[in-house]
Enzyme design. Structure first.
Site, PDB file in Angstrom:
ATOM      1  CD  GLU A   1      37.732 -19.822  43.650  1.00 19.44           C
ATOM      2  OE1 GLU A   1      38.344 -20.331  42.707  1.00 19.44           O
ATOM      3  OE2 GLU A   1      36.824 -19.000  43.495  1.00 19.44           O
TER       4      GLU A   1
ATOM      5  CE  LYS B   1      32.265 -21.453  38.034  1.00 23.47           C
ATOM      6  NZ  LYS B   1      32.508 -20.009  38.290  1.00 23.47           N
TER       7      LYS B   1
END
Length: 248
Positions: free
Chosen positions: A57, A193
């Site tokens: 990430e 998400k």
């Protein structure tokens, strides 16, 4: 609003920045990229070359021991980039990782196999720690401040603080859990998400329900995703904020 997840990783928690005062998205993106580069340089300077390595990430993971140490590093990066007062800090605490369900307490030393149970803290004590950190650092948003099923803690924090309280593990982009969170007044922002709930239809419904309750909505990537641009189209459709975790 643009949120850049270039975290300093401490245990499972992440520090993020939020460019809330930039006049345009492109300016916010530029600010985030500049602070990110400053942060990597600082991490390598203070903790060695390996501290500049990043995970999937984009977060650096220096050998820090406390939340304050991570926040000091982020604050210094913001200052060196020239954006003090323009960029705030958001935290992704991921507190389900250190919640002791049987004891209903939080173990901040959870990576230690010999962690002392007498030092585990209640949700009220954890809430106080967040508030004390916010007195020292420009923290405006906290994601997953409590465990995903510690509903009482979330409602307590909602009533006793003025943070943006973001539900991710709590809500999992699921309209059923979002409805419960609205009813219990557990948070005031959704991390959306799409591949968490699985369909665009349910994702749009989750966003609509959140907007109707007066919540904010952040559309987010998930770990391991590709560079496909669909997420940007979803942000455009919802006309709301974006949380990204790979380097701009």
């Amino acid at each position: 609003m643009f949120h850049r997840k270039f975290s300093v990783e401490h245990n499972k928690s992440h520090g993020l920045t939020s460019s809330s005062n930039a006049p345009t998205f492109s300016e916010a993106l530029r600010q985030g990229a500049e602070v990110y580069q400053k942060l990597k340089s600082l991490a390598k300077k203070k903790y060695g070359q390996s501290a500049g390595n990043v995970g999937d990430e984009g977060g650096v993971a220096p050998d820090i021991q406390t939340a304050e140490e991570a926040l000091d590093l982020i604050t210094e990066a913001i200052e060196q980039a020239g954006y003090t007062g323009q960029i705030n800090i958001a935290m992704d605490v991921a507190s389900s990782e250190f919640y002791k369900e049987d004891a209903k307490k939080y173990d901040l030393d959870f990576k230690n196999p010999d962690s002392d149970p007498t030092k585990w803290i209640t949700y009220e004590e954890l809430a106080d720690q967040y508030k004390k950190l916010a007195e020292k650092y420009p923290i405006v948003s906290i994601e997953d401040p409590f465990a995903e099923d510690d509903w009482e803690a979330w409602s307590y924090f909602y009533k006793t603080s003025d943070f943006q309280i973001v539900g991710d593990d709590l809500t999992v982009t699921n309209p059923i859990r979002i409805k419960k969170a609205i009813e219990l007044k557990s948070c005031n922002s959704l991390l959306l998400k799409v591949n968490q709930i699985g369909t665009l239809t349910e994702s749009i419904q989750a966003a609509k329900d959140s907007f109707a309750a007066g919540w904010g909505v952040m559309v987010s990537h998930r770990s391991g995703e590709t560079e496909d641009v669909t997420i940007a189209d979803i942000v455009g459709m919802l006309k709301h904020s974006l949380l990204i975790g790979t380097q701009p």
